[in-house]
Scaffold this active site. Sequence first.
Site, PDB file in Angstrom:
ATOM      1  N   GLU A 183      -9.631  65.324  52.941  1.00 38.01           N
ATOM      2  CA  GLU A 183      -8.918  64.545  53.953  1.00 38.01           C
ATOM      3  C   GLU A 183      -9.856  63.699  54.805  1.00 38.01           C
ATOM      4  OE1 GLU A 183      -6.701  67.076  56.608  1.00 38.01           O
ATOM      5  OE2 GLU A 183      -6.188  65.429  57.961  1.00 38.01           O
ATOM      6  N   ASP A 211     -11.915  70.388  62.956  1.00 38.18           N
ATOM      7  CA  ASP A 211     -10.916  70.199  61.911  1.00 38.18           C
ATOM      8  C   ASP A 211     -11.497  69.611  60.625  1.00 38.18           C
ATOM      9  OD1 ASP A 211      -8.533  70.093  60.671  1.00 38.18           O
ATOM     10  OD2 ASP A 211      -7.542  68.741  62.071  1.00 38.18           O
ATOM     11  N   GLU A 255      -0.028  72.139  66.569  1.00 40.33           N
ATOM     12  CA  GLU A 255       0.431  70.787  66.213  1.00 40.33           C
ATOM     13  C   GLU A 255       1.954  70.697  66.163  1.00 40.33           C
ATOM     14  OE1 GLU A 255      -1.792  69.884  62.565  1.00 40.33           O
ATOM     15  OE2 GLU A 255      -3.343  69.000  63.827  1.00 40.33           O
TER      16      GLU A 255
END
Length: 725
Positions: A420, A392, A312
Amino acid sequence: MHRLFGRLWAAFLFGMLLCIPTHASAEDGYQLWLRYQPLSAAQRAHIPDSILTLGADTPMKGAARAELQRALDGLTGKAPASIDKARLDTIVLARGADLPAGLDAASAVREQLRKLGDEGYLVRRAKLDGVAVTLVAANTDAGLLYGSFAWLRQLQLGTRADQIALASSPTLPLRVLNHWDNLDRTVERGYAGESIWNWWELPHIIDPRYTDYARANASLGINGTVLNNVNSKAEVLGAPFIAKAAAIADVLRPYGIRVFLSVRWSTPLEMKQTKTADPLDPEVAAWWKNKADEIYRTIPDFGGFLVKANSEGQPGPQDYRRNHADGANMLARAVAPHKGIVMWRAFVYASPEESKAGKEHDRAVEGYDQFIPLDGKFDDNVLVQVKNGAIDFQPREPAHPMFGAMPKTPLIMEFQITKEYLGFATHLAYLGPMFQETLEFDTRIGGRKLTVADTIQGKQGRVGGIAGVANIGSSRNWSGSIFDQANWYMYGRMAWDQGLDSRVIAREWTAQTFSPDARVVDPVVNLMMRSREAVVDYMTPLGLNHVMGSSHHHGPAPWVDNLERADWNPIYYHRAGRDGIGFDRTAKGSNAVAQYAPEVARRFADPKTTPPELLLWFHRLPWDYKMPSGRTLWEELVARYDHGVAEAAAMQAEWQRMKPFVDAQRFTDTAQRLAQQHVEAQWWRDASIAYFQDVSGLPLPAGVRKPAHSLDHYKSIRFPYAPGI
Ligand code: BDP
């Protein structure tokens, strides 16, 4: 009797010196599961009045004693001043080497301690100088601390003090939290306020909360913490920050918790102290070695580094045409003389030559592809940290195929405790069943039963560890909601023993957090156990994933198709169109199934043998595909969304029935969150159905309620100030 009384008198005087009055405080969640509320009279009758620690005094024994004292004050509802000489009972803490001559069970205890390793403990009744006592024995001070907390847990669960007998040791040596905390106190994916680390005021001002943080973690056996975000900064390794980390380490040390730092690959280059960050450049290696030496001068028991490299947008060894092993080993050699370790993350989803001539790319295969060839190439003090699934932290993923595929490399399981992708701190989702599902996943590597837990425990190769991305912040209740505390608790308990059942852990947490009364424990645990599946159903049923709002990941956004990278877009993951939906990971598609052992690969290659919960993860299927339920895929999808919403409503109703048993503050806070969860579940369901109806062109199945708004309405909703980015 007289000798024991003499020992006790000394312990009592010492206890008086230490004794800090505790104040009954409101139930705002700050106490977590360490509430130590007064026990029933029957239970109280058997509780020790005093604490005796044998052998040389140490800060860790002091921490254990202070916790026991605090707990006994609370549990008995009185100060320890009134030792009842007629019914003298005591809790004795002794390392194997310090077992006193007057102990009746000494040889049996020594025998058992041989099997309990460095951190294990034994709790049993014994006789000291002819008098009955509770003995906590261990090989190290850490074991004494863990044994003390385990004994207190049993008391809080309602076990009578004279009936507690325990023997336990952790299955993994490395049990860490990963804080994604930034230097400005924001927390990446944090939903519980600012970072608990007050970097600005450190190292001079020490928030007492650091001690309470340490107590909570020690009560679970967590023995390491990475203080800062994996998306790290060069400043982290500057002298001022090292001093701040050292101040935290000093507070955590008596609780058996070592400090680690996340480091940015390009630190020496950014500090302008080297001309490159190439891991094979001697100047770079020397810089890291000096830096490690500097850190160890201030933090002698520093744990080591956690690294997110070439992931990332983070820099890494691939920027210099080196591989992950080159990078990890260079750092590992810097910390090796100090017995430090490097935790190198495998969360990568783009190779350096990624856009290899327009070839279809599956993000799910990249970690395995890049790391498996490196098995055996890492130094002994490198551990590779692998997320539970290959995408993820989604509400449901199959276990990552890397588990078991690198027998020569110790792997760390990385779970995300902060939610998240599961509704932040608003939605109640107990993650126990999810973590358990991954740990119990049978890899079938070698054609035999070999669970993911077995692979990290070294049953096939090297012993690894476990890491949890923390959900801890400065909010009064630590985790943003009371029920999010359960995820921290559960993580710590599973980190200690991957074989613990998530329902048993939920029972423990509920009993300690609310009450051991069955009228509370049974319904609350039922609510918790269904909660994660409810979230899966209203957000990502049947193996769908990554359909959350861009960047903040709040709410539904399956329509997003305009992000920079193809594999950031929800449409990349669900691939819905007129003809069907799902990601083909069979040999006809990306062939990600081939990364699993042959038996598992065969099961996932056929939609008929793929569990419906993972169907669209592995297969792209027509909308009229017949499901085991007899419904078409489209009907099943809609039914799952509806079921998720119904579950959210049921959870809300179940909690309402807890009103007579739960204090007003925690009851109301939870009730409000559950109400909002229900509203958001409905929104997820409506927006998702509106979108998939639009792309499929299919009518709603008979009897199904229309979404409340138009698709355009759902697409127009924006959240510029969502937390955690
Ligand atoms: C993703 C998060 C991002 C993290 C990344 C990671 O959205 O904030 O930096 O994981 O694990 O899920 O590195």
